[in-house]
Design an enzyme around this catalytic site. Structure first.
Site, PDB file in Angstrom:
ATOM      1  N   GLY A 221     -24.596  11.706   1.543  1.00 20.94           N
ATOM      2  CA  GLY A 221     -25.792  12.513   1.715  1.00 20.94           C
ATOM      3  C   GLY A 221     -27.052  11.690   1.541  1.00 20.94           C
ATOM      4  O   GLY A 221     -27.053  10.466   1.706  1.00 20.94           O
ATOM      5  N   SER A 222     -28.129  12.364   1.168  1.00 16.80           N
ATOM      6  CA  SER A 222     -29.435  11.725   1.099  1.00 16.80           C
ATOM      7  C   SER A 222     -29.540  10.782  -0.091  1.00 16.80           C
ATOM      8  O   SER A 222     -28.837  10.927  -1.098  1.00 16.80           O
ATOM      9  CB  SER A 222     -30.543  12.780   1.002  1.00 16.80           C
ATOM     10  OG  SER A 222     -30.509  13.422  -0.266  1.00 16.80           O
ATOM     11  N   GLY A 225     -30.880  12.927  -3.192  1.00 14.90           N
ATOM     12  CA  GLY A 225     -29.858  13.749  -3.817  1.00 14.90           C
ATOM     13  C   GLY A 225     -28.779  12.918  -4.471  1.00 14.90           C
ATOM     14  O   GLY A 225     -28.299  13.228  -5.571  1.00 14.90           O
ATOM     15  N   GLY A 226     -28.386  11.840  -3.792  1.00 15.91           N
ATOM     16  CA  GLY A 226     -27.368  10.970  -4.341  1.00 15.91           C
ATOM     17  C   GLY A 226     -27.816  10.283  -5.616  1.00 15.91           C
ATOM     18  O   GLY A 226     -27.038  10.118  -6.557  1.00 15.91           O
ATOM     19  N   GLU A 245     -22.466   7.386  -0.569  1.00 21.68           N
ATOM     20  CA  GLU A 245     -22.892   6.772   0.707  1.00 21.68           C
ATOM     21  C   GLU A 245     -24.199   7.447   1.041  1.00 21.68           C
ATOM     22  O   GLU A 245     -24.246   8.647   1.282  1.00 21.68           O
ATOM     23  CB  GLU A 245     -21.818   6.991   1.768  1.00 21.68           C
ATOM     24  CG  GLU A 245     -22.021   6.146   3.017  1.00 21.68           C
ATOM     25  CD  GLU A 245     -22.548   6.971   4.167  1.00 21.68           C
ATOM     26  OE1 GLU A 245     -23.775   6.985   4.357  1.00 21.68           O
ATOM     27  OE2 GLU A 245     -21.740   7.598   4.861  1.00 21.68           O
ATOM     28  N   CYS A 282     -25.061   8.413   9.872  1.00 21.99           N
ATOM     29  CA  CYS A 282     -25.414   7.443   8.839  1.00 21.99           C
ATOM     30  C   CYS A 282     -25.457   6.033   9.398  1.00 21.99           C
ATOM     31  O   CYS A 282     -26.042   5.139   8.795  1.00 21.99           O
ATOM     32  CB  CYS A 282     -24.425   7.523   7.682  1.00 21.99           C
ATOM     33  SG  CYS A 282     -22.700   7.402   8.180  1.00 21.99           S
TER      34      CYS A 282
END
Length: 501
Positions: A221-222, A225-226, A245, A282
């Site tokens: 994800g972002s 957020g990660g 990732e 991605c």
């Protein structure tokens, strides 16, 4: 087999196949069930787990005609793309089933006693064992392959780790229905109750990472957020691995010789790659280096459909993309070569080609290398390959890096730089496409990922395993994989010598 915790009103009802007789279970109950399942799965055979994985794959294939329309309604990715993604998802489940029976992933190693070494060596036998219950966060842009039954779930289940999936809010109905299908398949295949669960809601996701019963986290994800979840995992009283990732610009270098020989062909290839799936990959090639005077940015702009706006995964993703492009466009050192951003559009994105110079990138790499998750690419014009390599070396870390060159060109310096910044280096082709195989590497230096491991391919299992060595253990106490007779016939290294079967 599956439990759904529903605290968000937009996330849908609790799963009818929830463990608590149709009612939503608490997070503590879900994780307690996972811990109980681990006591069974840690002792399961590879053949048993292969049966579980194959059952999931068969069930998803059988439900394709039901699942794809749900996915299309929620993601706008189109039936062709989504059917292909289902096939990829089930293929990787079957690949893991094959790999665990083959057995080399365990890195089984036997060193017999040797009194002549310094110091004397006892009997030592080493193997990889599963960590325990794992949290998996579904991704927005791959509703099958990186979601409920995607690579993180498949690789964790393959090792014997129970999985609790936090479904993504971008496709809640699909996540729930997929979870129900996975749960039923596992139940019918004889897997232990609690091996798989599905939860929803941001608060539950945060609590999941912090729960002492969780031993690792898989996330796609972002970056923002990660990073939040990474910090939560690291700040626990008992820190756990966070396999994220996150963010990548996936630079591409077009050498002067390649530009002179086939600029139009490369421009068309780039246009097809960075617009694929509304640019929401991605591995989207977000920064492309081309020689000054090649007119490469204009060539790319000439082959895109500048007026077509396509639906993006969510309104939030579309808004973030538009804001990112606006920040670049407002810079004096960035020019729009083609396309536009419609400030009034909601939930859609158009194709945009921007251009700047290597000198500008070197002056402010953090801003110009910011990921714009959508149909955008930045063409960076360079005066020399050395200048381009200097600018490429300023990439903080990325999933892929690509070079387009002509036969016979010396790429030694290029490969050295690209190998330093990326997890996968491509020679020709385009990065939007990640094969699922034994040799794949999908990860790279921060911020592309938070670990040295891959999230795609057979060695993705390594994230959810830890080494244990047994010293002077009686034969009866050893795992079958480490006993002298090697009853399972797996590859092992014995006294330093690799033995295959």
């Amino acid at each position: 087999m599956t439990s759904t915790i529903d605290t968000a009103s937009t996330s849908g009802p609790a799963s009818p196949s929830a463990a608590s007789a149709g009612a939503a279970a608490s997070l503590d109950e879900v994780i307690a069930a996972a811990r109980a399942a681990f006591a069974v799965s840690v002792a399961s055979s590879a053949e048993q787990r292969a049966t579980w994985l194959t059952a999931i794959a068969d069930a998803l294939d059988a439900a394709r005609d039901e699942l794809v329309p749900i996915a299309d309604a929620e993601t706008h990715l189109g039936p062709a793309r989504l059917n292909g993604e289902v096939a990829r998802t089930t293929a990787q489940l079957r690949l893991f089933a094959t790999a665990i029976v083959e057995g080399s992933y365990l890195e089984a190693t036997v060193d017999h006693p040797d009194a002549t070494t310094t110091p004397p060596r006892p009997d030592l036998r080493r193997i990889l064992r599963p960590l325990g219950p794992v949290a998996v966060f579904g991704a927005s842009n791959f509703p099958f392959a990186f979601s409920v039954a995607g690579g993180d779930t498949a690789s964790a289940l393959a090792t014997g780790c129970p999985v609790i999936v936090k479904g993504h809010s971008a496709h809640p109905r699909l996540s729930l229905r997929t979870a129900e299908i996975v749960a039923e398949a596992l139940r019918d295949a004889g897997a232990p109750e609690g091996l798989f669960a599905h939860i929803v809601g941001r608060e539950n996701g945060t609590a999941l990472v912090q729960h002492p019963g969780i031993r690792a986290v898989g996330f796609t994800g972002s970056l923002h957020g990660g990073r939040v979840l990474f910090d939560l995992a690291s700040s626990r009283p008992d820190p756990i691995p966070f396999y994220g990732e996150l963010s990548a610009v996936n630079p591409v270098l077009v050498t002067p010789d390649a530009a002179a020989a086939r600029a139009d062909e490369l421009a068309a290839g780039l246009a097809g790659s960075f617009t694929l799936g509304a640019g929401q990959f991605c591995t989207n090639p977000g920064v492309v280096f081309a020689p000054v005077g090649s007119g490469f940015a204009e060539r790319v702009a000439a082959v895109i459909d500048a007026d077509a706006a396509v639906p993006m995964l969510t309104d939030g993703i579309a808004a973030a993309w538009a804001a990112g492009v606006d920040e670049l466009v407002e810079r004096d050192d960035v020019r729009v070569a083609g396309g536009r951003v419609d400030a009034d559009a909601v939930g859609t994105g158009s194709a945009v080609v921007l251009t700047t110079t290597a000198e500008a990138v070197l002056a402010d790499p953090s801003s110009l290398y910011a990921e714009c998750f959508g149909r955008t690419t930045l063409v960076v014009e360079f005066e020399s390959v050395d200048q381009a390599l200097e600018a490429l070396a300023a990439v903080a870390g990325t999933l892929t890096a690509t070079v387009h060159a002509e036969p016979g060109e010396d790429l030694t310096a290029v490969v050295a730089v690209l190998s330093e910044i990326a997890g996968r280096v491509l020679f020709g082709g385009w990065p939007t496409g990640v094969a699922v195989s034994w040799a794949q590497q999908h990860g790279g230096p921060w911020p592309s990922s938070s670990s040295i491991h891959t999230s795609v391919g057979v060695t993705a299992m390594r994230r959810f395993l830890r080494p244990v060595a047994y010293q002077d253990a009686p034969e009866s106490a050893l795992p079958l994989e480490l006993r002298d007779a090697n009853p399972l016939g797996i590859p092992r290294r014995v006294d330093g010598v690799l033995q295959v079967g």
